[in-house]
Scaffold this active site. Structure first.
Site, PDB file in Angstrom:
ATOM      1  N   ASP A  37      39.536  51.075  40.779  1.00 27.04           N
ATOM      2  CA  ASP A  37      40.551  50.701  39.804  1.00 27.04           C
ATOM      3  C   ASP A  37      41.298  51.961  39.340  1.00 27.04           C
ATOM      4  OD1 ASP A  37      40.730  47.878  37.887  1.00 27.04           O
ATOM      5  OD2 ASP A  37      41.816  49.657  37.202  1.00 27.04           O
ATOM      6  N   ASP A  52      43.915  54.383  43.430  1.00 27.89           N
ATOM      7  CA  ASP A  52      45.228  53.746  43.286  1.00 27.89           C
ATOM      8  C   ASP A  52      45.580  53.112  44.628  1.00 27.89           C
ATOM      9  OD1 ASP A  52      47.870  53.062  43.056  1.00 27.89           O
ATOM     10  OD2 ASP A  52      48.541  55.014  42.331  1.00 27.89           O
ATOM     11  N   VAL A  53      45.659  51.781  44.667  1.00 27.19           N
ATOM     12  CA  VAL A  53      45.905  51.113  45.952  1.00 27.19           C
ATOM     13  C   VAL A  53      47.299  51.393  46.505  1.00 27.19           C
ATOM     14  CG1 VAL A  53      44.199  49.278  45.537  1.00 27.19           C
ATOM     15  CG2 VAL A  53      46.618  48.890  44.935  1.00 27.19           C
ATOM     16  N   ASN A  79      41.915  42.515  45.107  1.00 25.50           N
ATOM     17  CA  ASN A  79      42.321  41.795  43.896  1.00 25.50           C
ATOM     18  C   ASN A  79      43.376  42.533  43.083  1.00 25.50           C
ATOM     19  OD1 ASN A  79      41.785  40.026  41.351  1.00 25.50           O
ATOM     20  ND2 ASN A  79      41.305  42.136  40.704  1.00 25.50           N
ATOM     21  N   TYR A 144      57.499  38.669  42.312  1.00 31.70           N
ATOM     22  CA  TYR A 144      56.041  38.451  42.311  1.00 31.70           C
ATOM     23  C   TYR A 144      55.652  37.392  43.350  1.00 31.70           C
ATOM     24  CZ  TYR A 144      51.393  37.200  40.600  1.00 31.70           C
ATOM     25  OH  TYR A 144      50.047  36.930  40.510  1.00 31.70           O
ATOM     26  N   LYS A 148      53.174  37.495  46.791  1.00 28.85           N
ATOM     27  CA  LYS A 148      51.990  36.643  46.983  1.00 28.85           C
ATOM     28  C   LYS A 148      52.161  35.723  48.204  1.00 28.85           C
ATOM     29  CE  LYS A 148      49.409  38.214  43.648  1.00 28.85           C
ATOM     30  NZ  LYS A 148      48.161  38.946  43.953  1.00 28.85           N
ATOM     31  N   ALA A 177      45.640  32.229  34.688  1.00 27.42           N
ATOM     32  CA  ALA A 177      44.253  32.474  34.290  1.00 27.42           C
ATOM     33  C   ALA A 177      44.207  33.287  33.004  1.00 27.42           C
ATOM     34  CB  ALA A 177      43.518  33.206  35.413  1.00 27.42           C
ATOM     35  N   THR A 179      43.377  36.056  31.352  1.00 28.12           N
ATOM     36  CA  THR A 179      42.987  37.455  31.560  1.00 28.12           C
ATOM     37  C   THR A 179      43.832  38.345  30.648  1.00 28.12           C
ATOM     38  OG1 THR A 179      44.658  37.981  33.224  1.00 28.12           O
ATOM     39  CG2 THR A 179      42.638  36.918  34.017  1.00 28.12           C
TER      40      THR A 179
HETATM   41  P1  NAD Z   1      44.542  42.393  34.981  1.00 25.08           P
HETATM   42  O1  NAD Z   1      45.796  43.134  34.648  1.00 25.08           O
HETATM   43  O2  NAD Z   1      43.676  41.863  33.889  1.00 25.08           O
HETATM   44  O3  NAD Z   1      43.642  43.292  35.930  1.00 25.08           O
HETATM   45  C1  NAD Z   1      44.209  43.943  37.036  1.00 25.08           C
HETATM   46  C2  NAD Z   1      43.409  45.200  37.355  1.00 25.08           C
HETATM   47  O4  NAD Z   1      44.018  45.837  38.493  1.00 25.08           O
HETATM   48  C3  NAD Z   1      43.421  46.231  36.200  1.00 25.08           C
HETATM   49  O5  NAD Z   1      42.105  46.701  35.955  1.00 25.08           O
HETATM   50  C4  NAD Z   1      44.322  47.343  36.740  1.00 25.08           C
HETATM   51  O6  NAD Z   1      43.961  48.635  36.266  1.00 25.08           O
HETATM   52  C5  NAD Z   1      44.104  47.214  38.237  1.00 25.08           C
HETATM   53  N1  NAD Z   1      45.220  47.796  39.001  1.00 25.08           N
HETATM   54  C6  NAD Z   1      46.548  47.600  38.812  1.00 25.08           C
HETATM   55  N2  NAD Z   1      47.255  48.362  39.661  1.00 25.08           N
HETATM   56  C7  NAD Z   1      46.359  49.037  40.411  1.00 25.08           C
HETATM   57  C8  NAD Z   1      46.476  50.000  41.456  1.00 25.08           C
HETATM   58  N3  NAD Z   1      47.681  50.443  41.876  1.00 25.08           N
HETATM   59  N4  NAD Z   1      45.353  50.499  42.011  1.00 25.08           N
HETATM   60  C9  NAD Z   1      44.121  50.092  41.574  1.00 25.08           C
HETATM   61  N5  NAD Z   1      43.950  49.209  40.572  1.00 25.08           N
HETATM   62  C10 NAD Z   1      45.054  48.684  40.001  1.00 25.08           C
HETATM   63  O7  NAD Z   1      45.027  41.213  35.952  1.00 25.08           O
HETATM   64  P2  NAD Z   1      44.356  39.818  36.409  1.00 25.08           P
HETATM   65  O8  NAD Z   1      45.036  38.741  35.660  1.00 25.08           O
HETATM   66  O9  NAD Z   1      42.884  39.912  36.388  1.00 25.08           O
HETATM   67  O10 NAD Z   1      44.906  39.746  37.899  1.00 25.08           O
HETATM   68  C11 NAD Z   1      44.138  40.144  39.025  1.00 25.08           C
HETATM   69  C12 NAD Z   1      44.758  39.557  40.284  1.00 25.08           C
HETATM   70  O11 NAD Z   1      44.860  38.150  40.143  1.00 25.08           O
HETATM   71  C13 NAD Z   1      46.172  40.064  40.605  1.00 25.08           C
HETATM   72  O12 NAD Z   1      46.297  40.244  42.007  1.00 25.08           O
HETATM   73  C14 NAD Z   1      47.053  38.913  40.137  1.00 25.08           C
HETATM   74  O13 NAD Z   1      48.279  38.870  40.855  1.00 25.08           O
HETATM   75  C15 NAD Z   1      46.171  37.733  40.477  1.00 25.08           C
HETATM   76  N6  NAD Z   1      46.495  36.536  39.711  1.00 25.08           N
HETATM   77  C16 NAD Z   1      46.410  36.510  38.363  1.00 25.08           C
HETATM   78  C17 NAD Z   1      46.745  35.337  37.677  1.00 25.08           C
HETATM   79  C18 NAD Z   1      46.657  35.226  36.190  1.00 25.08           C
HETATM   80  O14 NAD Z   1      47.174  34.246  35.632  1.00 25.08           O
HETATM   81  N7  NAD Z   1      46.023  36.164  35.492  1.00 25.08           N
HETATM   82  C19 NAD Z   1      47.167  34.204  38.385  1.00 25.08           C
HETATM   83  C20 NAD Z   1      47.251  34.267  39.774  1.00 25.08           C
HETATM   84  C21 NAD Z   1      46.908  35.432  40.439  1.00 25.08           C
END
Ligand code: NAD
Length: 249
Positions: A37, A52-53, A79, A144, A148, A177, A179
């Site tokens: 992360d 960093d991805v 993720n 976005y 996806k 979700a 989060t």
């Molecule tokens: P979040 O922001 O709570 O967590 C995301 C994490 O990814 C954070 O810890 C952040 O530091 C890390 N991150 C961001 N950029 C990064 C990078 N360049 N390198 C390494 N780490 C990095 O988000 P979330 O809601 O848990 O979302 C996680 C995944 O789920 C994402 O791919 C998002 O697109 C997908 N998603 C989320 C939702 C939603 O409603 N929350 C819905 C559909 C899909």
């Protein structure tokens, strides 16, 4: 015996939200988990690495470290992701490239780095985090959604390419979700309570999806017990993609 006993999993973006729930679920089922992360948290994982991805060298160094320290790599959960708002006209090229770089190329980089170790695993699986935005047209989410949609296409192509190597590749499509990401979105809304109610009402089951529910689907797809499941997507969206209900009274 946990179904992931003896296996090592990498979860990108595992310090928050869905990724944190996935790390917890895989650990509960016996895996040793390495969280990669930007800001690794203090949770007690086998490894928590800053990576960093969007930076190939950073990803390679982190994956090498996982294999060196934990001895193997069996499951990769791609993720990490970031959001973007607006129509196709609202973001400039730099923003398009920035979000694609994290959401799509981030998965390319981690997968590329992990493949040599995955090829040595008897239970190799990659799970990519998609979204309802890959399969439904949502307003104000052009960039976005494009990232996806690309994740879904990449998932299928990778599943085809790596089938004979014994590596399964699948994805999960969460609805909205509960989060920290959605918390940040709501905090920026003019009326956060009304915005939350609108997001809840958009999902047929009338609430936000929990990160644990998404983690359950990830664990199913990643499990050695799911050896016949590859190239597919599981929606965890309260019915948002496929159901057409009458309005609630
Ligand atoms: P979040 O922001 O709570 O967590 C995301 C994490 O990814 C954070 O810890 C952040 O530091 C890390 N991150 C961001 N950029 C990064 C990078 N360049 N390198 C390494 N780490 C990095 O988000 P979330 O809601 O848990 O979302 C996680 C995944 O789920 C994402 O791919 C998002 O697109 C997908 N998603 C989320 C939702 C939603 O409603 N929350 C819905 C559909 C899909």
């Amino acid at each position: 015996m946990g179904e992931f006993d003896g296996l090592v999993a990498v979860v990108t973006g595992g310090a928050s939200g869905i990724g944190a729930a996935v790390a917890e679920e895989l650990e509960a089922r016996g895996a040793r988990v390495a969280v990669l992360d930007l800001e690794p948290d203090g949770a007690a994982h086998a490894l928590a690495l800053r990576a960093d991805v969007s930076d190939d060298a950073s990803v390679r160094a982190a994956v090498d470290r996982v294999v060196a320290d934990l001895g193997r790599l069996d499951v990769l959960v791609n993720n990490a992701g970031i959001g973007a708002q607006g129509t196709v006209a609202d973001n400039d090229d730099a923003e398009w490239l920035r979000v694609l770089d994290v959401n799509l190329l981030g998965m390319v980089r981690t997968s590329r780095a992990a493949l040599p170790a995955l090829r040595r695993s008897p239970a190799a699986a990659i799970v990519n985090m998609g979204s309802i935005a890959a399969t439904a047209g949502l307003p104000q989410r052009a960039l976005y959604s494009a990232t996806k949609g690309a994740v879904l296409a990449l998932t299928r192509a990778m599943a085809a390419d790596h089938l004979e190597e014994g590596i399964r590749v699948n994805c999960v499509h969460p609805g909205t979700a509960d989060t920290p990401w959605i918390g940040r979105l709501l905090a920026r809304a003019d009326d956060p309570e009304a915005e939350r109610a609108a997001l809840e009402a958009r999902q047929p089951h009338g609430r936000l999806v929990s990160p644990a529910e998404v983690a359950g689907a990830v664990a199913y797809l990643a499990s050695p017990r799911s050896g016949s499941t590859t190239g597919t997507a599981i929606a965890v969206d309260g019915g948002m993609q496929d159901l057409r209900l009458r309005p609630r009274r």
